[in-house]
Motif scaffolding. Structure first.
Motif, PDB file in Angstrom:
ATOM      1  N   LYS A 147      40.227 -16.671 -52.883  1.00  0.00           N
ATOM      2  CA  LYS A 147      40.034 -15.205 -52.665  1.00  0.00           C
ATOM      3  C   LYS A 147      38.098 -15.926 -52.262  1.00  0.00           C
ATOM      4  CE  LYS A 147      40.375 -12.929 -56.382  1.00  0.00           C
ATOM      5  NZ  LYS A 147      40.058 -11.855 -57.002  1.00  0.00           N
ATOM      6  N   ARG A 148      37.331 -17.048 -52.565  1.00  0.00           N
ATOM      7  CA  ARG A 148      36.257 -16.856 -51.991  1.00  0.00           C
ATOM      8  C   ARG A 148      35.915 -18.218 -50.515  1.00  0.00           C
ATOM      9  NH1 ARG A 148      35.640 -16.926 -57.417  1.00  0.00           N
ATOM     10  NH2 ARG A 148      35.412 -19.548 -57.504  1.00  0.00           N
ATOM     11  N   TYR A 149      37.210 -18.558 -50.739  1.00  0.00           N
ATOM     12  CA  TYR A 149      37.093 -19.522 -49.300  1.00  0.00           C
ATOM     13  C   TYR A 149      38.473 -18.866 -48.743  1.00  0.00           C
ATOM     14  CZ  TYR A 149      34.991 -21.750 -53.371  1.00  0.00           C
ATOM     15  OH  TYR A 149      34.278 -21.835 -54.758  1.00  0.00           O
ATOM     16  N   SER A 150      38.946 -18.478 -48.649  1.00  0.00           N
ATOM     17  CA  SER A 150      40.570 -18.525 -47.587  1.00  0.00           C
ATOM     18  C   SER A 150      41.576 -17.435 -47.340  1.00  0.00           C
ATOM     19  CB  SER A 150      41.054 -19.837 -47.474  1.00  0.00           C
ATOM     20  OG  SER A 150      42.592 -19.012 -46.622  1.00  0.00           O
ATOM     21  N   THR A 151      41.134 -16.504 -45.944  1.00  0.00           N
ATOM     22  CA  THR A 151      42.102 -15.593 -46.150  1.00  0.00           C
ATOM     23  C   THR A 151      43.995 -15.930 -47.333  1.00  0.00           C
ATOM     24  OG1 THR A 151      43.074 -15.861 -43.940  1.00  0.00           O
ATOM     25  CG2 THR A 151      41.338 -14.575 -44.290  1.00  0.00           C
ATOM     26  N   TRP A 152      43.824 -17.399 -47.266  1.00  0.00           N
ATOM     27  CA  TRP A 152      45.586 -17.610 -47.311  1.00  0.00           C
ATOM     28  C   TRP A 152      45.531 -17.273 -48.722  1.00  0.00           C
ATOM     29  CZ3 TRP A 152      49.576 -19.538 -45.565  1.00  0.00           C
ATOM     30  CH2 TRP A 152      49.790 -19.874 -43.794  1.00  0.00           C
ATOM     31  N   ASN A 153      44.137 -16.582 -49.352  1.00  0.00           N
ATOM     32  CA  ASN A 153      45.107 -16.114 -50.686  1.00  0.00           C
ATOM     33  C   ASN A 153      45.633 -15.204 -50.366  1.00  0.00           C
ATOM     34  OD1 ASN A 153      43.422 -13.599 -51.662  1.00  0.00           O
ATOM     35  ND2 ASN A 153      42.298 -14.999 -49.754  1.00  0.00           N
ATOM     36  N   THR A 154      46.218 -14.368 -49.751  1.00  0.00           N
ATOM     37  CA  THR A 154      46.943 -13.194 -50.115  1.00  0.00           C
ATOM     38  C   THR A 154      48.403 -13.787 -50.381  1.00  0.00           C
ATOM     39  OG1 THR A 154      45.723 -11.766 -48.660  1.00  0.00           O
ATOM     40  CG2 THR A 154      47.463 -11.116 -49.110  1.00  0.00           C
ATOM     41  N   PHE A 155      48.716 -14.950 -49.568  1.00  0.00           N
ATOM     42  CA  PHE A 155      49.496 -16.088 -49.069  1.00  0.00           C
ATOM     43  C   PHE A 155      50.672 -16.484 -50.774  1.00  0.00           C
ATOM     44  CE2 PHE A 155      52.411 -19.644 -49.134  1.00  0.00           C
ATOM     45  CZ  PHE A 155      53.339 -19.440 -47.688  1.00  0.00           C
ATOM     46  N   VAL A 156      49.270 -17.506 -51.841  1.00  0.00           N
ATOM     47  CA  VAL A 156      49.646 -17.775 -52.260  1.00  0.00           C
ATOM     48  C   VAL A 156      48.910 -16.735 -53.836  1.00  0.00           C
ATOM     49  CG1 VAL A 156      48.242 -18.957 -54.077  1.00  0.00           C
ATOM     50  CG2 VAL A 156      48.042 -19.837 -51.807  1.00  0.00           C
ATOM     51  N   GLY A 157      48.656 -15.530 -53.452  1.00  0.00           N
ATOM     52  CA  GLY A 157      48.604 -14.205 -54.815  1.00  0.00           C
ATOM     53  C   GLY A 157      50.204 -13.654 -54.400  1.00  0.00           C
ATOM     54  N   ALA A 158      50.595 -13.947 -53.361  1.00  0.00           N
ATOM     55  CA  ALA A 158      52.021 -13.334 -53.586  1.00  0.00           C
ATOM     56  C   ALA A 158      53.531 -14.164 -53.294  1.00  0.00           C
ATOM     57  CB  ALA A 158      52.205 -12.646 -51.774  1.00  0.00           C
ATOM     58  N   ILE A 159      53.075 -15.103 -53.477  1.00  0.00           N
ATOM     59  CA  ILE A 159      53.959 -16.325 -54.801  1.00  0.00           C
ATOM     60  C   ILE A 159      53.612 -15.858 -56.481  1.00  0.00           C
ATOM     61  CG2 ILE A 159      54.325 -18.886 -55.524  1.00  0.00           C
ATOM     62  CD1 ILE A 159      53.325 -18.957 -52.342  1.00  0.00           C
ATOM     63  N   SER A 160      52.895 -16.040 -57.028  1.00  0.00           N
ATOM     64  CA  SER A 160      52.681 -15.477 -58.274  1.00  0.00           C
ATOM     65  C   SER A 160      52.803 -13.883 -58.579  1.00  0.00           C
ATOM     66  CB  SER A 160      51.248 -15.429 -58.983  1.00  0.00           C
ATOM     67  OG  SER A 160      50.682 -15.285 -59.798  1.00  0.00           O
ATOM     68  N   GLY A 161      53.042 -13.411 -57.536  1.00  0.00           N
ATOM     69  CA  GLY A 161      53.525 -11.737 -58.220  1.00  0.00           C
ATOM     70  C   GLY A 161      55.104 -12.219 -57.637  1.00  0.00           C
TER      71      GLY A 161
END
Length: 304
Positions: A147-161
């Motif tokens: 979350k502190r480095y890239s907007t790709w955090n949403t993509f990764v978080g969606a995988i976890s979710g």
């Protein structure tokens, strides 16, 4: 007698407060939502495979998944203490407000993941335990720092979710097949309109701590609106995959229903894109919260 009663009440108050703080660490609303997806997918799997609910695996999947979710949410807050203190919506969390020592939260988080994985491995099956550990790792070790480095955090978080619903499927006897892919895809895509709405509403807090959310990096919200539209538009084909793979007498009713649900979600996403206001963001978030239980209800009632 009155003095004794007063003393007991005084003693019980801190215990209740500490218990409430541990519950808050676990983020109960998120944990309960994950458990609902697990139960729905497990029911779907048992119906598809001709299985039935039994006490041991049911307790193990619920407790194991709940503990993994509690651990991930706790360690997320442990890693983000200094950021949570700066944001209005998180400043009163137990760690941010200094009601709990970090070592207590870390111990709770580590113990929870250890017990949770053990319950899933021995009480359910190895595949479900592996998926649970992957879900936990993705959220804690990848999404949280990203979350502190890239907007790709949403993509990764969606995988976890999206992984908990697959855990429910495998816990009920399902395999990593087309149905699992469809279930995963729906939860993955659903998170885009849902989280883009949250990211818009919380954009000032996120900007304050430097989180690289889409609505911070591109503050007009146009990109967030596009992501919401794309996620909503792809919900229908993703939701149809389980119907194609499993079939069933109710597949036509299911297919018609999920297409309607997806279209309604898409309409609200388009409205948010065209007029990016807090009110339309709230409508988008509420629409996503209505979509998910409606889809799961059709899944367990109409298929297979």
């Amino acid at each position: 007698m009155s003095t004794g009663a007063t003393t007991a009440t005084t003693t019980a108050a801190p215990v209740r407060a500490r218990f409430a703080d541990y519950v808050e660490l676990a983020k109960p609303r998120i944990t309960i939502l994950e458990l609902v997806t697990v139960v729905a997918a497990m029911q779907f799997a048992l119906a598809a495979t001709g299985g039935s609910w039994t006490a041991g695996p049911t307790i193990a999947i619920l407790l194991g998944t709940g503990l993994l979710a509690a651990s991930a949410n706790t360690l997320n807050q442990y890693l983000e203490i200094r950021f949570d203190r700066l944001m209005r919506r998180t400043a009163n969390r137990p760690l941010a407000a200094k009601r709990m020592r970090p070592i207590e939260a870390a111990t709770f988080g580590i113990a929870s993941v250890a017990i949770g994985v053990t319950l899933l491995a021995f009480g359910v099956n190895g595949l479900t335990a592996g998926l649970g550990l992957l879900c936990w790792f993705t959220y804690v070790a990848l999404y949280t720092p990203m979350k502190r480095y890239s907007t790709w955090n949403t993509f990764v978080g969606a995988i976890s979710g999206a992984l908990p619903i697959v855990m429910g499927w495998t816990a009920g006897g399902g395999q990593l097949d087309a149905v699992a892919l469809g279930l995963f895809a729906v939860l993955f895509l659903w998170q885009y309109p849902h989280f883009m709405a949250i990211a818009w509403l919380c954009r000032e807090d996120y900007a304050k701590v430097g989180y690289k959310m889409t609505t911070v990096v591109e503050p007009t919200g146009r990109t967030a609106g596009v992501y919401a539209i794309v996620g909503a538009a792809m919900l229908a084909p993703a939701a149809l995959l389980p119907a194609v793979a499993v079939g069933g007498d109710g597949s036509v009713v299911y297919a018609c229903s999920v297409v309607v649900f997806a279209v309604l979600q898409l309409v609200v996403a388009i409205r948010f894109y065209r007029n990016r206001t807090d009110q339309n963001a709230r409508h988008l978030m509420r629409a996503s919260l209505l979509y998910l239980p409606a889809w799961m209800l059709m899944l367990v009632c109409c298929l297979p």
